[in-house]
Motif scaffolding. Sequence first.
Motif, PDB file in Angstrom:
ATOM      1  N   LYS A 153       0.818  -1.221   0.000  1.00 30.26           N
ATOM      2  CA  LYS A 153       0.000   0.000   0.000  1.00 30.26           C
ATOM      3  C   LYS A 153       0.852   1.272   0.000  1.00 30.26           C
ATOM      4  O   LYS A 153       0.326   2.378  -0.041  1.00 30.26           O
ATOM      5  N   CYS A 155       0.657   6.727   1.324  1.00 29.73           N
ATOM      6  CA  CYS A 155       0.112   5.414   0.999  1.00 29.73           C
ATOM      7  C   CYS A 155      -1.370   5.436   0.689  1.00 29.73           C
ATOM      8  O   CYS A 155      -2.076   6.400   0.986  1.00 29.73           O
ATOM      9  N   ASP A 156      -1.754   4.363   0.118  1.00 26.93           N
ATOM     10  CA  ASP A 156      -3.140   4.156  -0.249  1.00 26.93           C
ATOM     11  C   ASP A 156      -3.818   3.559   0.973  1.00 26.93           C
ATOM     12  O   ASP A 156      -3.543   2.431   1.370  1.00 26.93           O
ATOM     13  N   MET A 157      -4.719   4.370   1.599  1.00 23.62           N
ATOM     14  CA  MET A 157      -5.295   3.971   2.890  1.00 23.62           C
ATOM     15  C   MET A 157      -6.519   3.074   2.750  1.00 23.62           C
ATOM     16  O   MET A 157      -7.076   2.644   3.761  1.00 23.62           O
ATOM     17  N   GLU A 158      -6.925   2.852   1.556  1.00 21.75           N
ATOM     18  CA  GLU A 158      -8.213   2.192   1.358  1.00 21.75           C
ATOM     19  C   GLU A 158      -8.349   0.892   2.150  1.00 21.75           C
ATOM     20  O   GLU A 158      -7.485   0.013   2.077  1.00 21.75           O
ATOM     21  N   GLY A 159      -9.415   0.830   2.908  1.00 22.45           N
ATOM     22  CA  GLY A 159      -9.737  -0.393   3.625  1.00 22.45           C
ATOM     23  C   GLY A 159      -8.887  -0.637   4.869  1.00 22.45           C
ATOM     24  O   GLY A 159      -8.926  -1.719   5.440  1.00 22.45           O
ATOM     25  N   ARG A 160      -8.115   0.364   5.294  1.00 17.12           N
ATOM     26  CA  ARG A 160      -7.282   0.127   6.480  1.00 17.12           C
ATOM     27  C   ARG A 160      -7.343   1.319   7.417  1.00 17.12           C
ATOM     28  O   ARG A 160      -7.447   2.461   6.964  1.00 17.12           O
ATOM     29  N   SER A 161      -7.240   1.061   8.698  1.00 20.31           N
ATOM     30  CA  SER A 161      -7.121   2.176   9.631  1.00 20.31           C
ATOM     31  C   SER A 161      -5.656   2.590   9.638  1.00 20.31           C
ATOM     32  O   SER A 161      -4.773   1.794   9.309  1.00 20.31           O
ATOM     33  N   GLU A 162      -5.426   3.834  10.055  1.00 20.43           N
ATOM     34  CA  GLU A 162      -4.058   4.345  10.089  1.00 20.43           C
ATOM     35  C   GLU A 162      -3.195   3.488  11.011  1.00 20.43           C
ATOM     36  O   GLU A 162      -2.052   3.159  10.692  1.00 20.43           O
ATOM     37  N   SER A 216       0.325  13.260   2.431  1.00 24.98           N
ATOM     38  CA  SER A 216      -0.245  13.178   1.077  1.00 24.98           C
ATOM     39  C   SER A 216       0.816  13.462   0.022  1.00 24.98           C
ATOM     40  O   SER A 216       0.647  13.157  -1.151  1.00 24.98           O
TER      41      SER A 216
END
Length: 634
Positions: free
Chosen positions: A526, A550-557, A585
Amino acid sequence: MSNKIQTLSGYIHEYQKSVQDPDNFWGRIADSFYWHKKWDRVVDWDFEKPDVKWFVNGKLNITENLLEKHLFLLGDKPAIIWEPNDPKEAVRTITYRELYEMVCQFANAMKAQGVEKGDRVIIYMPMVPEAAVAMLACARIGAVHSVVFAGFSAKSLADRIEDCQAKMVLTSDGNFRGDKKIAVKKVVDEALENTSSVERVIVLKRTGHEVIMKDGRDIWWSDAIEGVSKENKAEVMDAEDMLFILYTSGSTGKPKGVVHTCGGYMVYTTYSFQNVFQYNSGDVYWCTADIGWITGHSYIVYGPLLAGATTLMFEGVPTYPNPGRFWAICDKHQVNQFYTAPTAIRALQVFGAEPLKPYALDSLKVIGSVGEPINEEAWHWYHDHVGKGKCPIVDTWWQTETGGVMVSPIAGVTPTKPSYATLPLPGVQLAILDNDGNELKGNSVEGNLCIKFPWPSILRTTYGDHERCRQTYFSSFKGYYFTGDGVKRDEDGYYRILGRVDDVINVSGHRMGTAEVENAINEHPKVVESAVVGYPHDIKGQGIYAYVICDMEGRSEENLKNEIRETVNKIIGPIAKPDRIQIVSGLPKTRSGKIMRRILRKIATGETSNMGDTSTLLNPDVVEEIIEGAANVS
Ligand code: WTA
């Protein structure tokens, strides 16, 4: 020990002789060793190629100078005292005669398993006497050892095996470290899945971990030495034959294999050990490093044993079973010289003076520090609480590449100053250069620390890539060896090391290249891009701060950060795990696309009041965003 300096005027005199006539100076010191054939010339050198040779055409075996030489007078004297991880387990004491026998026997065993002069052997072992025996057995038969710190991951181990095309790996079933039991052989198995050069693995039984022994490849240590002779005729080596490779991180690319050779390394480690620590016959000397680092090579194994000293080897960690462990060991073995790292001192300082109370520490005469700059607070704590105000602190500056201590007080001889490594040892010709390459003469100057004349244990090359050695150390300033450190020479001519000026972070005294950590982070699927910098850390000296896009999709920080840490752990090892991760970003970049680390370093350090000129950046807005985000980083 006629080479020992005893007074300040003696030091100055020796230093001047070493500069005026290096051939004569080092020739005289080398004379006290056993050579099969004396050298034709003391030193040949050219820093531009670079090409450095010491004791040209001299023939020797370093282990004869460490074993045979001592048998006559010191045969029954302890060479190694081993303190186990668990204080309830029995101490082992190995005399010089026993060490001689163990080394000869294991040398024969390795030969029987097919190792020949010039072959590379990886040592991935816990801190047990057999690890030292393994190193010396390699040196005995002319094999080149490369010790890999047993905390490194399978991937790091595989990279090193691959780079040097090792024929053999020496390891153990497992390691004890504090209350942890680590399955070491498993890591080796995993590493060997992706490499093809290794023919044999010899496994020492230590923890009783269950292991899978691969038929035709793996053999137990005890079986390998069963019935094997304890006599071995040492291989006669050229002074410039390779003794070992030790991998270390730099500012770019993968870790590189620093190469040391037999003759010069032997002479310099002995000379520096005797002088810096002022070891006297009968003393017990203890260096707390791991043999996976250069400090363990030069000042647990080679230097002390070449000098006929008793060297203590400790398997465990400073806080197990409690934070008084170091001091308990000092009293138990009546340690006279104690050598550790600032990060250990700071970690113990956190517990206050209480853990020291039960211990007298009255055997200590000299206390030493290595690996990173020691801050004044830690220096005073060490001086007052451990040294009880009466032991000189030897703050020793040196590097994997220098092989031995370069700048340090000579214990009891050089007046000390908190946080100063003080003065160069004889033979070490320092120069401070500004960024344009001008040498800054006189006192009260600050700049890049360089060395302008070779010393016997300077690295000779980086394994398999001489150009990289030239580029890294000999190209920044023409005609000089460049250390990568900044330094100040104060009004008294004393040296204070200011830390790295390149992209190397010093975490708990361990060198990490920022690029290396970034590459590991980028392995996470990611992660789009990352930038890593160091920031001041109370205990570790420097911590690792990672800015990650990173690509945060579907995950918590939080999950993502944990995964990133785990990725780094898997690729390099636990010592490289980022302390702080900030999801961003974008990264501040120049118009040519170079990351502006200067800005990221400032933000990580919390120095955001003056960011300098950011207008030339490709994306100046991102700086504000990163500063804001930094406030909530963990
Ligand atoms: C740093 C360890 C300040 C320095 C022997 C150097 C130090 C790097 C000191 C080498 C010291 C080592 N004071 N800084 N006394 N000793 N360093 O190769 O930045 O693991 O370049 O060798 O550690 O680390 P290495």
